[in-house]
Scaffold this motif. Sequence first.
Motif, PDB file in Angstrom:
ATOM      1  N   MET A  58       0.995  -1.006  -0.126  1.00 29.98           N
ATOM      2  CA  MET A  58      -0.089   0.179   0.724  1.00 29.98           C
ATOM      3  C   MET A  58       0.745   1.438   0.242  1.00 29.98           C
ATOM      4  N   GLU A  59       1.897   1.077   0.310  1.00 31.84           N
ATOM      5  CA  GLU A  59       2.929   2.366   0.106  1.00 31.84           C
ATOM      6  C   GLU A  59       3.145   3.099  -0.994  1.00 31.84           C
TER       7      GLU A  59
ATOM      8  N   GLU B 226      -5.320   3.218  -4.422  1.00 30.25           N
ATOM      9  CA  GLU B 226      -6.070   2.116  -3.582  1.00 30.25           C
ATOM     10  C   GLU B 226      -5.627   2.226  -2.583  1.00 30.25           C
ATOM     11  N   ALA B 227      -5.329   1.671  -1.724  1.00 30.99           N
ATOM     12  CA  ALA B 227      -5.898   1.674  -0.381  1.00 30.99           C
ATOM     13  C   ALA B 227      -6.901   2.692   0.044  1.00 30.99           C
ATOM     14  N   VAL B 228      -6.646   4.078  -0.691  1.00 32.17           N
ATOM     15  CA  VAL B 228      -7.834   4.414  -0.526  1.00 32.17           C
ATOM     16  C   VAL B 228      -8.796   4.943  -0.456  1.00 32.17           C
ATOM     17  N   LYS B 229      -9.333   4.544  -1.949  1.00 29.82           N
ATOM     18  CA  LYS B 229      -9.930   3.626  -2.791  1.00 29.82           C
ATOM     19  C   LYS B 229     -11.298   2.801  -1.831  1.00 29.82           C
ATOM     20  N   ASN B 230     -10.139   1.635  -1.593  1.00 32.04           N
ATOM     21  CA  ASN B 230     -10.927   0.435  -1.149  1.00 32.04           C
ATOM     22  C   ASN B 230     -11.682   0.413   0.812  1.00 32.04           C
ATOM     23  N   ASN B 231      -9.879   1.117   1.581  1.00 33.18           N
ATOM     24  CA  ASN B 231     -10.355   1.325   2.789  1.00 33.18           C
ATOM     25  C   ASN B 231     -11.126   2.075   2.698  1.00 33.18           C
ATOM     26  N   ILE B 232     -10.601   3.491   2.920  1.00 32.52           N
ATOM     27  CA  ILE B 232     -11.909   4.468   2.977  1.00 32.52           C
ATOM     28  C   ILE B 232     -13.263   4.979   1.936  1.00 32.52           C
ATOM     29  N   LEU B 233     -13.041   4.370   0.891  1.00 30.57           N
ATOM     30  CA  LEU B 233     -14.067   4.796  -0.243  1.00 30.57           C
ATOM     31  C   LEU B 233     -15.306   3.843  -0.235  1.00 30.57           C
ATOM     32  N   GLY B 234     -14.002   2.438  -0.028  1.00 23.22           N
ATOM     33  CA  GLY B 234     -14.917   0.992   0.279  1.00 23.22           C
ATOM     34  C   GLY B 234     -16.072   1.073   1.415  1.00 23.22           C
ATOM     35  N   THR B 235     -15.267   1.623   2.910  1.00 20.53           N
ATOM     36  CA  THR B 235     -16.244   1.954   4.138  1.00 20.53           C
ATOM     37  C   THR B 235     -16.986   2.724   4.244  1.00 20.53           C
TER      38      THR B 235
ATOM     39  N   ALA C  30      -3.571   0.971  12.389  1.00 18.57           N
ATOM     40  CA  ALA C  30      -4.760   2.011  12.855  1.00 18.57           C
ATOM     41  C   ALA C  30      -3.974   2.525  14.417  1.00 18.57           C
ATOM     42  N   VAL C  31      -3.530   2.578  14.701  1.00 21.89           N
ATOM     43  CA  VAL C  31      -3.183   3.325  16.289  1.00 21.89           C
ATOM     44  C   VAL C  31      -1.456   3.820  16.055  1.00 21.89           C
ATOM     45  N   ASN C  32      -1.767   5.247  15.864  1.00 25.24           N
ATOM     46  CA  ASN C  32      -0.326   6.143  15.504  1.00 25.24           C
ATOM     47  C   ASN C  32       0.098   5.577  14.881  1.00 25.24           C
ATOM     48  N   PRO C  33      -0.394   6.162  13.168  1.00 24.40           N
ATOM     49  CA  PRO C  33       0.367   5.433  12.139  1.00 24.40           C
ATOM     50  C   PRO C  33       1.110   5.588  11.765  1.00 24.40           C
ATOM     51  N   THR C  34       1.486   5.089  11.239  1.00 26.55           N
ATOM     52  CA  THR C  34       2.665   5.677  10.464  1.00 26.55           C
ATOM     53  C   THR C  34       3.003   5.087   8.527  1.00 26.55           C
ATOM     54  N   ASN C  35       1.574   4.590   8.099  1.00 24.92           N
ATOM     55  CA  ASN C  35       2.200   4.392   7.012  1.00 24.92           C
ATOM     56  C   ASN C  35       0.591   4.416   6.228  1.00 24.92           C
ATOM     57  N   VAL C  36       0.488   4.285   4.796  1.00 19.63           N
ATOM     58  CA  VAL C  36      -1.111   3.839   4.220  1.00 19.63           C
ATOM     59  C   VAL C  36      -1.816   3.614   5.177  1.00 19.63           C
ATOM     60  N   MET C  37      -1.661   2.476   4.727  1.00 23.07           N
ATOM     61  CA  MET C  37      -2.758   1.255   5.054  1.00 23.07           C
ATOM     62  C   MET C  37      -3.121   1.454   6.615  1.00 23.07           C
ATOM     63  N   GLY C  38      -1.963   1.895   7.578  1.00 25.31           N
ATOM     64  CA  GLY C  38      -2.400   2.298   9.132  1.00 25.31           C
ATOM     65  C   GLY C  38      -3.663   3.654   9.180  1.00 25.31           C
TER      66      GLY C  38
ATOM     67  N   LYS D 164      -0.031  11.064   1.256  1.00 26.49           N
ATOM     68  CA  LYS D 164       0.820  10.565   2.250  1.00 26.49           C
ATOM     69  C   LYS D 164       0.658  11.269   3.147  1.00 26.49           C
ATOM     70  N   ASN D 165       0.651  12.967   2.870  1.00 25.00           N
ATOM     71  CA  ASN D 165       0.920  13.618   3.400  1.00 25.00           C
ATOM     72  C   ASN D 165      -0.641  14.367   4.226  1.00 25.00           C
ATOM     73  N   HIS D 166      -1.756  14.166   3.149  1.00 28.56           N
ATOM     74  CA  HIS D 166      -3.077  15.420   3.584  1.00 28.56           C
ATOM     75  C   HIS D 166      -3.705  13.408   4.493  1.00 28.56           C
ATOM     76  N   LEU D 167      -3.496  12.216   4.022  1.00 31.79           N
ATOM     77  CA  LEU D 167      -4.137  11.144   4.779  1.00 31.79           C
ATOM     78  C   LEU D 167      -3.292  11.483   6.806  1.00 31.79           C
ATOM     79  N   MET D 168      -1.988  11.998   6.444  1.00 32.76           N
ATOM     80  CA  MET D 168      -0.999  12.295   7.765  1.00 32.76           C
ATOM     81  C   MET D 168      -1.753  13.083   8.718  1.00 32.76           C
ATOM     82  N   GLN D 169      -2.382  13.985   7.647  1.00 31.10           N
ATOM     83  CA  GLN D 169      -2.956  15.729   8.869  1.00 31.10           C
ATOM     84  C   GLN D 169      -4.473  15.045   9.020  1.00 31.10           C
ATOM     85  N   ILE D 170      -5.170  14.322   7.695  1.00 31.56           N
ATOM     86  CA  ILE D 170      -6.325  13.984   8.243  1.00 31.56           C
ATOM     87  C   ILE D 170      -6.394  12.949  10.140  1.00 31.56           C
TER      88      ILE D 170
END
Length: 607
Positions: free
Chosen positions: A370-371, A376-385, A408-416, A589-595
């Motif tokens: 996913m890194e 694709e991670a956003v489409k499946n994990n976020i939009l899919g949910t 998902a705890v203190n995520p440092t990666n895209v999947m988390g 990735k940067n925008h995900l971390m800002q969320i």
Amino acid sequence: MGYRIRLVLLILMDSLIVSTAIFVAAWIAYPYESVIHISSLIISAIALLVFHHLFAFIYNLYKKVWAYASVGEVTAIAKAVTLSIAATALVQYLSSGFVIYKRALLVTWMLHILLIGGSRFGWRIYRERYMNKAGNKKRTLIVGAGSAGAMIARQLKTENSSDLLPVGFIDDEQSKQKMQLFDLPIFGQTKDIEKVVQNHTIEHIIIAIPSLKSDDLNQIVAECKKTKIKTQILPKMEDLMSGKLSVHQLKDVEVEDLLGRETVELDIHSISRNVTGETVMVTGAGGSIGSELCRQLMRFTPKKILLVGHGEYSIYTIDMELKENYKNEQIEIVPVIGDVQDRARMFEIVKEHKPVIIYHAAAHKHVPLMEYNPHEAVKNNILGTKNVSEAADAFGVRTFVLVSSDKAVNPTNVMGATKRVAEMIIEDLNKRSSTVFAAVRFGNVLGSRGSVIPLFKKQINNGGPITVTDPEMTRYFMTIPEASRLVVQAGALAKGGEVFVLDMGEPVKITDLAKNLIKLSGYTEEEIPIVYTGIRPGEKMYEELLDDSEILPGEVYEKIYVGKTSKVNQNVLTLFISQYESYTNEELKNHLMQIVYTKEDLILMKG
């Protein structure tokens, strides 16, 4: 021997015994006088023959598998013989001028028990001693002289097809020492395994304690490893109870067995109230977690189960499995091909079938992959949910359970990060919906697709080496059934907005996992070396299940805790979803971390 031939032989043998026994009994009972007239003996013999076969069929004496005869079979013989003698006594009474030859009938009863029972057990002894010769069979030590060990010993002694010959037991119970079970000695305790293997030329070990706790199993396996003898184990109790495996299906000791913990008992009543007789829907039903989730749910007899997934073959596979295993149940199993990214399709499915509970297990979960593919991670994990949860809200689904991750705890990666955002979406939706939304968070799942165990096994089969990122890398682990049970239980516990977490015990070093797997596969670390490759993109050295600020004190259920995620800014999320396709991988990735983080958190992380 065919059933018909066997039946005819048994009937002929019993007929011979029954017809002659009364004459022998009369001679034994009255050796020096002719008390019984020959006509009475003939009438008694005919009556015995008729009544014996009548009661033999009533008590299924001709359908018993006498190779496995035990107390139940002896009792059946005793009942059939006793009733046939009693009925014959009545015939004697009516045909001989109201006289019953008690001594003759008592001796007849004893002869019948001795000869009919003896013929059956004689066959069993002959089969065990002469037909099941040791030949090339492996001398086998059984660990556990309880009911399961006894069953295994009995099976191995009576089956020609097995290549194992039981020679004795090991059991830690002091009262069983120096005793015998099925003519096999109990050699000693767990600590004696290595000595027993040497002294008795043992070639195979079976651990026959299906309810064994992991700590005790680790101790036994450690002793077995010293011998370098192939060791197998009975299936776990949960597999025996669910019908997935039988007690006769031995399997190699797996790392999963050593890492497993005491099973968390489900609240059957509350789950049944939620699931039984209802329509339930599982997304990602063809995946490791999704398919096991379906198996667990089927135990509670829903009215209908929707198997939703975009992989045609995986959905076909779980559909066929469930239909075969539950063909006698009145459960409608509906395979549905659909991608959670397809919003219209998700709305269509929920509208048509009106599920009461949705278990959302569809996700991309492989961290390094996913890194490289964050969109694709956003489409499946976020939009899919978002699609499935909003469909649940729109059509009044009672409960929605999201399968999340410790990443998902203190995520440092895209999947988390995408899983954390998915948690935020359902928590926010929970505040303004009549649907109850909750998430279930757990660690790495042993044996799931893309997990470390299948990779290590493949590397061992290829002759090594095993690749580990870092010697200090640790992870929480659980088995697929454990993870699935937690999801089902969460659906029953959910009141809205929770993140449920299983107490996963202590984290495990990946290096220790690799070393265990090497030993269990019958190799040494010299033969299969471990090579350290360095941490991959997005990976943490260790992972948490709940952030300190999320933890709520106390268990809500046995070994299950609950917490709450951070609030989501709907405006920020809406803007992100509308623009994410235009971002580069790094921008995304940067925008995900800002969320998922506050500005202060990001400053501290960069600092």
